[in-house]
Structures are given as structure tokens and as C-alpha cells.
Write a protein that holds these residues in place. Structure first.
Motif, short mmCIF file in Angstrom:
data_model
loop_
_atom_site.label_atom_id
_atom_site.label_comp_id
_atom_site.label_asym_id
_atom_site.label_seq_id
_atom_site.Cartn_x
_atom_site.Cartn_y
_atom_site.Cartn_z
N ALA A 79 -2.02 2.47 13.81
CA ALA A 79 -1.29 1.38 13.09
C ALA A 79 -0.91 1.66 11.59
CB ALA A 79 -2.07 0.16 13.20
N LEU A 80 -1.86 2.39 10.95
CA LEU A 80 -1.45 2.83 9.64
C LEU A 80 -0.42 3.80 9.42
CD1 LEU A 80 -5.10 2.74 8.25
CD2 LEU A 80 -3.35 1.31 7.28
N LEU A 81 -0.51 4.73 10.39
CA LEU A 81 0.23 5.88 10.51
C LEU A 81 1.76 5.37 10.71
CD1 LEU A 81 -1.44 8.68 12.02
CD2 LEU A 81 -0.81 8.35 9.64
N LYS A 82 1.56 4.30 11.69
CA LYS A 82 2.99 3.71 12.13
C LYS A 82 3.59 2.95 10.76
CE LYS A 82 5.04 0.81 15.63
NZ LYS A 82 4.96 0.17 16.71
N SER A 83 2.89 2.28 10.03
CA SER A 83 3.38 1.75 9.00
C SER A 83 4.28 2.77 7.87
CB SER A 83 2.39 0.88 8.21
OG SER A 83 1.51 1.78 7.54
N ILE A 84 3.90 4.03 7.80
CA ILE A 84 4.59 4.92 7.08
C ILE A 84 5.50 5.82 7.99
CG2 ILE A 84 2.94 4.91 5.33
CD1 ILE A 84 1.94 7.67 6.24
N MET B 90 0.73 -1.31 0.05
CA MET B 90 -0.15 -0.05 -0.02
C MET B 90 1.07 1.24 -0.07
SD MET B 90 -3.02 0.96 2.76
CE MET B 90 -4.62 0.32 2.07
N THR B 91 0.75 2.02 -0.93
CA THR B 91 1.47 3.40 -1.03
C THR B 91 1.09 4.27 0.40
OG1 THR B 91 -0.04 4.46 -2.37
CG2 THR B 91 1.36 3.28 -3.43
N SER B 92 2.13 5.42 0.39
CA SER B 92 1.83 6.23 1.42
C SER B 92 0.42 7.16 1.29
CB SER B 92 3.03 7.21 1.51
OG SER B 92 4.02 6.38 2.00
#
Length: 159
Positions: free
Chosen positions: A66-71, A1-3
Motif C-alpha cells: 500500500a505504501l509503495l502504491k502511494s508513490i 508524506m514524502t517519497s
């Protein structure tokens, strides 16, 4: 998944969170009406629904983090995400931030009104109990201890 896709999903979650806050505000107002009417069954049901809504908001918040942590952006505020999102072509963060702030303030006001209602109810209940028990309001003695004074109550304690 892209930023950009992740930030788009985060924006969707912020909108979901705002909807849940609106639901929580409606429940707080419903609780306020139940408190004013002394409808204990409605107070209990509304409190349970409020707890469920708060749990849903926590789950949305955990997913967002969690999503923000992934980027690598878990420590950034919505305000700090604005330029990054704009760079990636994701719009709507500014509106989401304003909507969330407004809802949070509205919820805070509703909860403060409910807290005041509960506090005043407890004070009134204590006052009635003291009156019916033949006691006047407690005072503080020379030692700083609370002492109840004898009053001319409605109920005879010798009966």
C-alpha cells in the motif's frame, strides 16, 4: 508524506518482515523437534503459532504494498527500489534484501525437513497398520489396480 519518508517506512517494514521470518524459522524448528518426539500437543500449538506468524507477515506485506502504491512503485522489486532509495538518501535496502533472502531460504529448508518428517511418518504408520492387520505391502495387479496380498501378520482376523 514524502517519497523518502515512505521508502524509510517501507525499509522498516522489510526489517519487521525479516524479524517475523526469523520467528517463523524458530517455530519451524520447534515443530521439527515436536515431530521427532511425536508430541501432538506441541505440534498443534506450534502450527497455530506458525499460522499467526504467517498472518502477521501477510499484514506487513499488505502495508508495504500500500505504501509503495502511494508513490507508484507497487510493481518494483526491492532490487529495483535500491537506486530510487539511494537517490532519495534512504540506505539499508541492500542489507534488508540480503537478510530477507537468507531468511526465506532458511525457512524453505526448515519446512522441507518438516515435510519429509511428516511424509516418512505417514509411510511408517501405513506400514505398521498393514503389518498389524496381517497384510503385506500392496502391489499392483495386471489391471494396474492396487491389490493387497495376504501375509503372515501378527493379528488373526478370524478372532
Amino acid at each position: 508524506m514524502t517519497s523518502a519518508a515512505i521508502l524509510g517506512t517501507v525499509l522498516g517494514l522489510l526489517c519487521d518482515e525479516e524479524e517475523q521470518l526469523a520467528h517463523l524459522i524458530a517455530l519451524a524448528r520447534e515443530e521439527q523437534a515436536a515431530l521427532l518426539e511425536s508430541r501432538f500437543d506441541r505440534i498443534t500449538a506450534t502450527s497455530a503459532a506458525m499460522l499467526q506468524a504467517a498472518t502477521t507477515i501477510e499484514a506487513i506485506e499488505a502495508e508495504r504494498l500500500a505504501l509503495l502504491k502511494s508513490i507508484g512503485a507497487q510493481d518494483l522489486t526491492i532490487e529495483e527500489l535500491l537506486p530510487i532509495a539511494s537517490e532519495l538518501g534512504v540506505t539499508g535496502f541492500s542489507e534488508a534484501r540480503i537478510a530477507l533472502s537468507a531468511r526465506a531460504l532458511e525457512l524453505k529448508d526448515a519446512q522441507e525437513r518438516n515435510a519429509n518428517l511428516l511424509l516418512n511418518t505417514m509411510k511408517l504408520r501405513d506400514r505398521w497398520a498393514n503389518m498389524l492387520g496381517g497384510l503385506t505391502s500392496p502391489t499392483y495387479g495386471a489391471q494396474g489396480q492396487r491389490t493387497a496380498r495376504e501375509g503372515s501378520g501378527f493379528v488373526s482376523r478370524s478372532a
